[in-house]
Write an enzyme that holds these catalytic residues in place. Structure first.
Site, PDB file in Angstrom:
ATOM      1  N   ASP A  30      13.510  -2.165  41.018  1.00  0.00           N
ATOM      2  CA  ASP A  30      14.051  -0.825  40.760  1.00  0.00           C
ATOM      3  C   ASP A  30      15.389  -0.882  40.023  1.00  0.00           C
ATOM      4  O   ASP A  30      15.965  -1.951  39.826  1.00  0.00           O
ATOM      5  CB  ASP A  30      14.168  -0.030  42.071  1.00  0.00           C
ATOM      6  CG  ASP A  30      14.808  -0.837  43.181  1.00  0.00           C
ATOM      7  OD1 ASP A  30      15.880  -1.411  42.937  1.00  0.00           O
ATOM      8  OD2 ASP A  30      14.215  -0.909  44.292  1.00  0.00           O
ATOM      9  N   ASP A  59      12.669   0.779  25.701  1.00  0.00           N
ATOM     10  CA  ASP A  59      11.388   0.462  25.092  1.00  0.00           C
ATOM     11  C   ASP A  59      10.786   1.780  24.604  1.00  0.00           C
ATOM     12  O   ASP A  59      10.625   2.714  25.394  1.00  0.00           O
ATOM     13  CB  ASP A  59      10.475  -0.182  26.155  1.00  0.00           C
ATOM     14  CG  ASP A  59       9.548  -1.220  25.569  1.00  0.00           C
ATOM     15  OD1 ASP A  59       8.944  -0.918  24.533  1.00  0.00           O
ATOM     16  OD2 ASP A  59       9.427  -2.316  26.152  1.00  0.00           O
ATOM     17  N   HIS A 117       7.311 -10.319  28.292  1.00  0.00           N
ATOM     18  CA  HIS A 117       6.431  -9.920  29.396  1.00  0.00           C
ATOM     19  C   HIS A 117       4.949 -10.025  29.065  1.00  0.00           C
ATOM     20  O   HIS A 117       4.109  -9.742  29.917  1.00  0.00           O
ATOM     21  CB  HIS A 117       6.764  -8.477  29.788  1.00  0.00           C
ATOM     22  CG  HIS A 117       6.446  -7.522  28.666  1.00  0.00           C
ATOM     23  ND1 HIS A 117       7.129  -7.541  27.467  1.00  0.00           N
ATOM     24  CD2 HIS A 117       5.503  -6.562  28.542  1.00  0.00           C
ATOM     25  CE1 HIS A 117       6.626  -6.629  26.661  1.00  0.00           C
ATOM     26  NE2 HIS A 117       5.631  -6.021  27.289  1.00  0.00           N
ATOM     27  N   ASP A 118       4.618 -10.364  27.806  1.00  0.00           N
ATOM     28  CA  ASP A 118       3.215 -10.474  27.420  1.00  0.00           C
ATOM     29  C   ASP A 118       2.762 -11.926  27.245  1.00  0.00           C
ATOM     30  O   ASP A 118       1.594 -12.177  26.982  1.00  0.00           O
ATOM     31  CB  ASP A 118       2.993  -9.794  26.052  1.00  0.00           C
ATOM     32  CG  ASP A 118       3.067  -8.278  26.108  1.00  0.00           C
ATOM     33  OD1 ASP A 118       2.826  -7.708  27.190  1.00  0.00           O
ATOM     34  OD2 ASP A 118       3.366  -7.676  25.068  1.00  0.00           O
ATOM     35  N   ASP A 138       7.534  -0.494  20.467  1.00  0.00           N
ATOM     36  CA  ASP A 138       6.248  -1.092  20.838  1.00  0.00           C
ATOM     37  C   ASP A 138       5.221  -0.967  19.707  1.00  0.00           C
ATOM     38  O   ASP A 138       5.085   0.121  19.121  1.00  0.00           O
ATOM     39  CB  ASP A 138       5.738  -0.349  22.088  1.00  0.00           C
ATOM     40  CG  ASP A 138       4.574  -1.028  22.765  1.00  0.00           C
ATOM     41  OD1 ASP A 138       4.757  -2.154  23.243  1.00  0.00           O
ATOM     42  OD2 ASP A 138       3.476  -0.420  22.823  1.00  0.00           O
ATOM     43  N   GLU A 148       8.238  -4.447  17.598  1.00  0.00           N
ATOM     44  CA  GLU A 148       7.169  -5.405  17.909  1.00  0.00           C
ATOM     45  C   GLU A 148       6.081  -5.161  16.872  1.00  0.00           C
ATOM     46  O   GLU A 148       5.555  -4.037  16.776  1.00  0.00           O
ATOM     47  CB  GLU A 148       6.606  -5.175  19.314  1.00  0.00           C
ATOM     48  CG  GLU A 148       5.559  -6.228  19.673  1.00  0.00           C
ATOM     49  CD  GLU A 148       4.560  -5.770  20.713  1.00  0.00           C
ATOM     50  OE1 GLU A 148       4.022  -6.610  21.446  1.00  0.00           O
ATOM     51  OE2 GLU A 148       4.277  -4.548  20.783  1.00  0.00           O
ATOM     52  N   ASP A 170       9.821  -1.395  48.496  1.00  0.00           N
ATOM     53  CA  ASP A 170       8.424  -1.004  48.251  1.00  0.00           C
ATOM     54  C   ASP A 170       7.649  -2.103  47.505  1.00  0.00           C
ATOM     55  O   ASP A 170       6.526  -1.886  47.057  1.00  0.00           O
ATOM     56  CB  ASP A 170       8.348   0.327  47.486  1.00  0.00           C
ATOM     57  CG  ASP A 170       9.033   0.258  46.119  1.00  0.00           C
ATOM     58  OD1 ASP A 170       9.610  -0.808  45.786  1.00  0.00           O
ATOM     59  OD2 ASP A 170       8.989   1.260  45.391  1.00  0.00           O
ATOM     60  N   ASP A 229      13.889  -5.727  43.862  1.00  0.00           N
ATOM     61  CA  ASP A 229      13.495  -4.562  44.665  1.00  0.00           C
ATOM     62  C   ASP A 229      14.549  -4.337  45.745  1.00  0.00           C
ATOM     63  O   ASP A 229      14.782  -5.214  46.575  1.00  0.00           O
ATOM     64  CB  ASP A 229      12.125  -4.851  45.310  1.00  0.00           C
ATOM     65  CG  ASP A 229      11.723  -3.789  46.311  1.00  0.00           C
ATOM     66  OD1 ASP A 229      12.206  -2.640  46.188  1.00  0.00           O
ATOM     67  OD2 ASP A 229      10.922  -4.115  47.211  1.00  0.00           O
TER      68      ASP A 229
HETATM   69  O1  ISL Z   1      -0.197  -9.640  24.574  1.00  0.00           O
HETATM   70  C1  ISL Z   1      -0.463  -9.435  23.442  1.00  0.00           C
HETATM   71  C2  ISL Z   1      -0.117 -10.391  22.380  1.00  0.00           C
HETATM   72  O2  ISL Z   1      -0.349 -11.702  22.722  1.00  0.00           O
HETATM   73  C3  ISL Z   1      -1.145  -8.227  22.981  1.00  0.00           C
HETATM   74  O3  ISL Z   1      -2.381  -8.095  23.519  1.00  0.00           O
HETATM   75  C4  ISL Z   1      -0.275  -7.032  23.313  1.00  0.00           C
HETATM   76  O4  ISL Z   1      -0.974  -6.071  23.966  1.00  0.00           O
HETATM   77  C5  ISL Z   1       0.263  -6.484  22.039  1.00  0.00           C
HETATM   78  O5  ISL Z   1       1.161  -7.446  21.578  1.00  0.00           O
HETATM   79  C6  ISL Z   1       1.006  -5.172  22.215  1.00  0.00           C
HETATM   80  O6  ISL Z   1       1.978  -5.248  23.205  1.00  0.00           O
HETATM   81  C7  ISL Z   1       2.706  -4.117  23.542  1.00  0.00           C
HETATM   82  O7  ISL Z   1       1.942  -2.946  23.631  1.00  0.00           O
HETATM   83  C8  ISL Z   1       0.972  -2.884  24.678  1.00  0.00           C
HETATM   84  C9  ISL Z   1       1.532  -3.316  26.032  1.00  0.00           C
HETATM   85  O8  ISL Z   1       0.468  -3.526  26.920  1.00  0.00           O
HETATM   86  C10 ISL Z   1       2.352  -4.579  25.923  1.00  0.00           C
HETATM   87  O9  ISL Z   1       2.908  -4.905  27.171  1.00  0.00           O
HETATM   88  C11 ISL Z   1       3.398  -4.337  24.873  1.00  0.00           C
HETATM   89  O10 ISL Z   1       4.329  -5.375  24.754  1.00  0.00           O
HETATM   90  C12 ISL Z   1       0.493  -1.464  24.743  1.00  0.00           C
HETATM   91  O11 ISL Z   1       1.568  -0.580  24.846  1.00  0.00           O
END
Ligand code: ISL
Length: 545
Positions: free
Chosen positions: A29, A98, A321-322, A199, A252, A25, A21
């Site tokens: 960014d 993305d 990130h998930d 995605d 993905e 904020d 950042d």
């Molecule tokens: O985290 C997950 C797998 O362990 C799933 O629940 C995830 O939401 C799924 O893999 C889809 O992920 C992608 O699409 C989602 C978004 O929230 C995630 O951050 C993204 O990587 C919806 O756009």
């Protein structure tokens, strides 16, 4: 993208909210990313995947897009984005966007116009009448919500959303949607981006809206997983958009087995270059990801081998990130954070495929140290907590589930230094900084020639320069309770990658043979005896005469 360029990419994923950042904020960014480009170039990566930076009301942190051609004002301006592309290019780094096209935000102009009654835009979404006073079908939802929400003021119509109610699914039966997406992709390619991370790409085309076979998770999924319609769309996008620009696409893909995966990324089919599958992320779960158990190294090894053998080319990743931080999955991590991080670096750079690392992985960041749900922001975590409550799961257990599995574990602010807020921001960040930042940070790693970052740099450099690691075949040598070993061979030369995935010392497997010498060890020496805790070694093998 030609196969060679693809084989050269070393990708670093940035979650922009959490990276750096500069305007105070509390949210990362684009200027913060621009300022960090030298750091990333030094690390050796040549590609950056940006999690969404488009305009969004942030119900799902940018994965709910309200304008695909505008930059999220919290992140900066289009001019900042153009500077980022240009400055990255100067350093030999390409930007991957993305592409979230299963759904838009409900605040996107298309959805607003649909609500206002414009027929054209109603057809962009999946709007259905309820059946006999009930929902249109029995499907499940990825975020544990009801996937149908009343459409505007309508008494009888609903729209489909496989994610949050602020993420209405697009209607991919409508050719106009495809045209819009082609246009969006060209818009960013014209700005100089080198490709897309797509995605949940294998769920975009729904074959039918009929009731699904009852399943514990995601009832109805047989109607939309990797459908022929989806394959057709991917092929069209490849031919008409990606190929003319020489651009790259990683998908993905959820719920894929190896056969389905192959159909999505075999080069002859001209759809995706590679895919992110999840099976190796699931080696420490019981049935669903909310119930974690001990990570069983052997299960991880077998899963990695299975996918290495099945696909022509893999997207290799251990974090995003998930997902919870990878090293935090080792139950015996305590005292070995650096060792385990270096072992993962070795593995990531020696498996066959394109390596993807996630911000903070290169300094050994671990799961967030959240005390309770009030410190967690992620929509998915909150929904699952509510669902678990509804199922009567006790509070303590509910929290334990979320603490170990929440997506926020990976989203805590990047730890740059031991200054306030870990040097991420001069104000309180949007998500709590991990309390370990005085010890775990970039500044400290930069000063340590034997640290985690230094080892990532070394392995990235080797992965870029070495044809055996880049092109070589994969052959598993040993999968034990502790040790994983595999050979990579190219043009008559062989390297053997060996990882001890536990905190206990381990004997070298016999399968390694004798004609070998230590080329690199994550312990920084050429000791050739027992493997030390979480040690990674790379051996060069002499040809048998
Ligand atoms: O985290 C997950 C797998 O362990 C799933 O629940 C995830 O939401 C799924 O893999 C889809 O992920 C992608 O699409 C989602 C978004 O929230 C995630 O951050 C993204 O990587 C919806 O756009």
């Amino acid at each position: 993208m030609s196969l060679n360029v693809q084989k050269d990419a070393i990708v670093y994923q940035i979650y922009p909210r959490s990276f750096k950042d500069t305007d105070g904020d509390g949210v990362g960014d684009l200027v913060g990313i621009i300022e960090s480009l030298d750091y990333l170039a030094e690390l050796g990566v040549n590609t950056i995947w940006l999690s969404p930076v488009y305009e969004s009301p942030n119900d799902d942190n940018g994965y709910d897009i309200s304008d695909y051609k505008a930059i999220q004002p919290q992140f900066g301006s289009m001019a900042d984005f153009e500077t980022l592309v240009a400055e990255a290019k100067k350093r030999g780094i390409g930007i991957v966007m993305d592409l979230v096209i299963n759904h838009t935000s409900d605040e996107h102009e298309w959805f607003r116009r649909a609500l206002a009654g414009e027929e054209k835009y109603r057809n962009y979404y999946i709007i259905e009448k309820g059946k006999n006073g009930k929902l249109p079908n029995n499907w499940g939802n990825f975020f544990a919500e009801c996937p149908w929400t009343k459409f505007g003021d309508s008494e009888e119509e609903y729209y489909l959303h496989l994610f949050s109610k602020k993420q209405p699914d697009l209607n991919w039966h409508n050719p106009d949607v495809l045209e819009e997406v082609k246009d969006i992709m060209r818009f960013w390619l014209d700005k100089g981006v080198v490709g897309f991370r797509c995605d949940v790409i294998n769920i975009i085309y729904k074959d039918s809206l009929a009731d699904g076979k009852k399943q514990l998770v995601l009832t109805g999924r047989e109607h939309y997983l990797s459908t022929e319609g989806c394959h057709r769309i991917l092929h069209t996008l490849r031919r008409e958009v990606l190929e003319p620009y020489g651009a790259f696409a990683v998908g993905e893909t959820v719920f894929v087995d190896t056969a389905r995966a192959k159909a999505l990324c075999d080069s002859a089919r001209r759809e995706l270059d590679m895919i992110f599958y999840f099976e190796h992320m699931e080696c420490d779960q019981v049935f669903v990801k909310w119930f974690k158990t001990r990570l069983k190294p052997k299960k991880l090894m077998k899963t990695l081998t299975k996918w290495q053998n099945a696909l022509e080319w893999n997207a290799i990743y251990f974090e995003n990130h998930d997902q919870p931080r990878f090293i935090s999955r080792f139950q015996d991590l305590s005292g070995f954070r650096a060792e385990a991080s270096r072992m993962v670096a070795g593995l990531l750079m020696t498996l066959r495929g394109t390596p993807f690392l996630f911000e903070g992985q290169e300094i050994g960041m671990v799961n967030g140290d959240f005390k309770d749900l009030s410190e967690v922001e992620d929509i998915e975590s909150h929904n699952i907590y509510e669902m678990a409550k509804g199922l009567g799961i006790p509070k303590k257990l509910r929290w334990k589930m979320i603490k170990r599995t929440s997506r926020d574990n990976a989203r805590t602010p990047m730890q740059w230094s031991d200054e306030d807020n870990a040097g991420f921001s001069r104000t309180k960040p949007w998500l709590k900084v991990n309390g370990n930042y005085p010890k775990v940070n970039v500044k400290r790693e930069l000063a340590d020639p034997n640290g985690i970052l230094a080892f990532y740099k070394k392995m990235i450099k080797l992965r870029k320069e070495n044809d055996i690691l880049k092109e070589g075949s994969f052959r598993v040598l040993y999968e034990g309770n502790q040790v994983y070993a595999f050979a990579r061979a190219y043009n008559g030369k062989t390297l053997v990658s060996v990882s001890n995935m536990t905190s206990r010392t381990a004997a070298l497997p016999k399968a390694l043979g004798d004609h070998r010498s230590v080329f690199i060890s994550s312990y920084g020496d050429t000791f050739n005896g027992e493997l030390r805790p979480f040690e990674f070694r790379l051996y060069s093998v002499e040809d048998d005469k």
